[in-house]
Design an enzyme around this catalytic site. Structure first.
Site, short mmCIF file in Angstrom:
data_model
loop_
_atom_site.label_atom_id
_atom_site.label_comp_id
_atom_site.label_asym_id
_atom_site.label_seq_id
_atom_site.Cartn_x
_atom_site.Cartn_y
_atom_site.Cartn_z
N TYR A 1 45.69 10.71 5.38
CA TYR A 1 45.46 12.30 4.80
C TYR A 1 43.66 12.41 4.64
CZ TYR A 1 50.15 11.73 3.21
OH TYR A 1 51.47 11.47 3.24
N ASP B 1 41.69 12.58 7.30
CA ASP B 1 40.83 13.65 8.32
C ASP B 1 40.98 15.07 7.67
OD1 ASP B 1 40.76 11.57 10.55
OD2 ASP B 1 43.19 11.55 10.36
N TYR C 1 46.25 0.38 1.92
CA TYR C 1 47.05 0.50 3.12
C TYR C 1 48.15 -0.53 3.05
CZ TYR C 1 43.57 3.43 5.02
OH TYR C 1 42.64 4.60 5.45
N ARG D 1 40.77 3.98 -0.47
CA ARG D 1 40.99 3.34 0.58
C ARG D 1 40.15 4.45 1.74
NH1 ARG D 1 47.25 4.80 2.27
NH2 ARG D 1 46.86 6.62 3.26
N GLY D 2 40.58 4.33 2.83
CA GLY D 2 39.68 5.33 4.01
C GLY D 2 38.60 5.52 3.82
N GLU D 3 38.30 6.82 3.75
CA GLU D 3 36.87 7.59 3.61
C GLU D 3 36.79 8.44 2.46
OE1 GLU D 3 34.81 8.71 7.06
OE2 GLU D 3 33.69 10.36 6.09
N ASP D 4 37.79 9.51 2.43
CA ASP D 4 37.64 10.53 1.39
C ASP D 4 37.99 9.93 -0.24
OD1 ASP D 4 36.71 13.25 0.75
OD2 ASP D 4 38.67 13.33 0.06
O1 TRH Z 1 44.73 8.83 3.84
P1 TRH Z 1 43.58 7.84 4.37
O2 TRH Z 1 44.01 6.60 4.89
O3 TRH Z 1 43.03 8.61 5.35
C1 TRH Z 1 42.26 8.37 6.47
C2 TRH Z 1 42.84 8.58 7.78
O4 TRH Z 1 43.66 7.45 8.19
C3 TRH Z 1 41.79 8.72 8.74
O5 TRH Z 1 42.47 8.62 10.22
C4 TRH Z 1 40.78 7.58 8.84
O6 TRH Z 1 39.88 8.10 9.82
C5 TRH Z 1 40.24 7.54 7.46
O7 TRH Z 1 41.15 7.33 6.50
C6 TRH Z 1 39.03 6.52 7.44
O8 TRH Z 1 42.36 7.85 3.36
P2 TRH Z 1 41.36 8.94 2.69
O9 TRH Z 1 40.20 9.11 3.71
O10 TRH Z 1 41.03 8.26 1.49
O11 TRH Z 1 42.15 10.14 2.33
C7 TRH Z 1 43.18 10.35 1.74
C8 TRH Z 1 43.07 11.86 1.20
O12 TRH Z 1 44.32 12.33 0.28
C9 TRH Z 1 41.96 12.27 0.26
O13 TRH Z 1 41.41 13.68 0.55
C10 TRH Z 1 42.56 12.40 -1.51
C11 TRH Z 1 43.90 12.88 -1.03
N1 TRH Z 1 44.78 12.48 -2.07
C12 TRH Z 1 45.47 13.45 -2.81
O14 TRH Z 1 45.06 14.61 -2.55
N2 TRH Z 1 46.46 13.13 -3.49
C13 TRH Z 1 46.89 12.02 -4.05
O15 TRH Z 1 47.94 11.79 -4.88
C14 TRH Z 1 46.23 11.08 -3.03
C15 TRH Z 1 46.54 9.40 -3.24
C16 TRH Z 1 45.25 11.19 -2.22
#
Ligand code: TRH
Length: 383
Positions: free
Chosen positions: A17, A19, A200, A277-280
């Site tokens: 999620y 990206d 993860y 995790r990830g970035e956001d």
């Molecule tokens: O989901 P992620 O692991 O996403 C990414 C992608 O894998 C991508 O390809 C990679 O480049 C990047 O990581 C480093 O983790 P992230 O970045 O934290 O994104 C999660 C998103 O989901 C973030 O915008 C928050 C949102 N989210 C919700 O809206 N509701 C929820 O209940 C949760 C748990 C997360």
């Protein structure tokens, strides 16, 4: 330049999620706070819908929150130059449709073309931020734009009212408890040490659960549905579906539904410790102003271990417990020597200092400006 600027942001969902999470946040902020006419091209509307329930997954074109959202499928045809935006952003170096690039080159005033890169605390970023790259064939120049943690980078995504909204929320026990109650979280769980867990699948969650279970401090761990599935199933002896809750020893584990982005922020604001995790979610945990542990996105040849160390060295070199716990949680070789119970207890003892650190860090990050504003200022400087 006036506010009638147009901007196209191209997002391919590689996995999960993050990206779309980042692109949606940026698109919305540019539209709402800066008055830009934003078109977000995204190839996976299902993933988008998980973080933004308003998305219609069958719609080719839709307007959400002031942004035009276009389903990016096989747009292999041609585009007219006037369909091209003033600012074109490719996220994580995605290949934007060739016909679109051709049309960019045909515009009398060439669009500003940016490649928005991934977040890392490594030093080389400062040298690459805003560097140009000429198109091999067309009269177009693309510039790299890096988010980051220093004034020589693009900064971090942060909406204008975010910290004030967070402060209001955190200052109001009623707001916090009614939010948590709305997620089904009981009074006893609310009174415990509240931990959100978003990691993860390879994270050593079972041993962390063991440490919490055996501890003296009641811990309530909130896990989004689908995350750490095996460890949660083993702990609870039941399918980890949203609403499932199980208690053993000092630990209660509750599976939460995947919530819309703004509610995920509130969850981070409400917890005492966030594992992200990830970035956001990693950046959102920084804005939550609470202690957090980062489970970094894995990369080939363990490149992510280097990135993790680079961040920890910047964030908190003086609190060894965070580094020890983080390296261990991320499976960095050699870090499994310390017992998980001990790693947890040491981290737990440092939560007050980590809370102060979170506040200082935030001030430094705010001083770098926010990514959307910085990006727009850079784009304007190129026109
Ligand atoms: O989901 P992620 O692991 O996403 C990414 C992608 O894998 C991508 O390809 C990679 O480049 C990047 O990581 C480093 O983790 P992230 O970045 O934290 O994104 C999660 C998103 O989901 C973030 O915008 C928050 C949102 N989210 C919700 O809206 N509701 C929820 O209940 C949760 C748990 C997360």
């Amino acid at each position: 330049m006036t506010n009638s600027l147009t901007l196209a942001l191209f997002c391919k969902v590689i996995d999960n999620y993050g990206d779309i999470g980042i692109c949606w946040r940026l698109a919305r902020q540019l539209a709402v706070e800066h008055g830009i006419a934003v078109t977000l091209w995204v190839d996976d509307l299902q993933s988008f819908k998980r973080i933004c329930p308003a998305v219609e997954t069958l719609s080719e074109t839709q307007r959400i929150g002031g942004v035009e959202v276009r389903h990016w499928q096989d747009q292999n045809g041609t585009f007219a130059p006037d369909e091209v935006a003033d600012i074109v952003i490719e996220f994580f170096a995605v290949d934007i449709p060739p016909g679109y690039v051709e049309a960019m080159a045909q515009r009398a005033v060439k669009p500003v073309w940016l490649n928005l890169e991934g977040l890392t605390a490594e030093e080389w970023v400062e040298g690459c931020h805003t560097l140009p790259s000429m198109h091999p064939r067309l009269p177009l120049t693309k510039h790299f734009f890096f988010p980051g943690f220093t004034a020589k980078t693009g900064g971090l995504l942060r909406e204008a009212g975010l910290l004030a909204e967070r402060d209001r929320f955190q200052a109001g026990p009623v707001a916090v408890s009614s939010f948590l109650g709305g997620l089904g979280i009981s009074a006893a769980e609310q009174a415990a040490l509240k931990v959100s867990l978003f990691c993860y699948p390879f994270a050593p969650v079972t041993e962390l659960f063991d440490a919490w279970q055996q501890g003296a401090v009641p811990v309530a761990c909130f896990v989004p549905e689908g995350v750490a599935r095996d460890a949660v199933r083993t702990f609870a002896g039941a399918e980890p579906v949203a609403g499932m809750v199980a208690t053993r020893g000092a630990l209660t584990v509750r599976v939460l539904p995947f919530v819309p982005q703004p509610d995920y922020d509130r969850l981070l604001w409400a917890c005492d410790l966030n594992i992200v995790r990830g970035e956001d979610s990693f950046v959102r945990a920084q804005w939550a102003g609470r202690p957090f542990v980062w489970h970094i996105y894995p990369q080939d040849e363990d490149l992510h271990h280097k990135k993790l160390r680079a961040f920890l060295a910047r964030y908190c070199p003086e609190i060894a417990a965070l580094e020890n716990f983080s390296l261990r949680f991320n499976g960095v070789p050699g870090e499994e020597k310390q017992e998980s119970v001990q790693a947890w207890q040491t981290l737990f003892g440092e939560l007050p200092r980590l809370t102060s650190r979170a506040a200082n860090w935030q001030l430094a990050m705010v001083a770098n400006g926010d990514l959307a504003t910085n990006l727009l200022a850079f784009a304007r400087s190129l026109r």
